[in-house]
Write a protein that holds these residues in place. Structure first.
Motif: not given
Length: 136
Positions: A49-50, A111, A113, A119, A121
């Motif tokens: 996600e990041r 991050r 998922r 999740v 991170d």
């Protein structure tokens, strides 16, 4: 391998999580002690996600190498031979530390998922392998 947002990844090692539990509903409640342990197996799949790229801090030796190298590049041609040779020796002594710092590169955290909904991170990117494909 460089991880990118939206890419599918898998864990490369078994990991166990045991720390303080934080409520993430925006209430600002303080972390509470965990009453258990969560294990995620190698091969667990998810989606990035990041990706966060952070420059690593410079050690005193790295900063000193940069300072001396700059001094040498700017004024080495005008220095007396003895001073120039001494400066070259100091630079040469610090060069292995500079090379190691440069090869280490930035710290990448991600991050992810997982398909199960969990999740992770702020996790070091080296714990993940590209599973091929985008999440779309």
């Amino acid at each position: 391998m460089t991880l990118q947002e939206g890419r599918r990844v898998t864990l490369t090692a078994d990991i166990g999580l045991a720390d303080a539990l934080a409520v993430t509903d925006g209430s600002g409640a303080p972390p509470v002690p965990v009453a258990g342990f969560l294990a995620l197996a190698a091969g667990t799949a998810g989606t990035v996600e990041r990706v966060v790229r952070e420059e690593r801090g410079e050690s005193h030796g790295v900063r000193e190498y940069l300072r001396l190298k700059s001094l040498f590049d700017s004024f080495g041609h005008a220095m007396p031979a003895g001073s120039r040779r001494q400066l070259e020796e100091q630079i040469a002594a610090l060069e292995p530390e500079w090379t190691a710092h440069r090869e280490q590169g930035p710290l990448l955290t991600v991050r992810v998922r997982f398909d199960s909904g969990f999740v992770l991170d702020g996790t070091p990117a080296h714990l993940f392998a590209d599973a091929g494909g985008d999440a779309s």
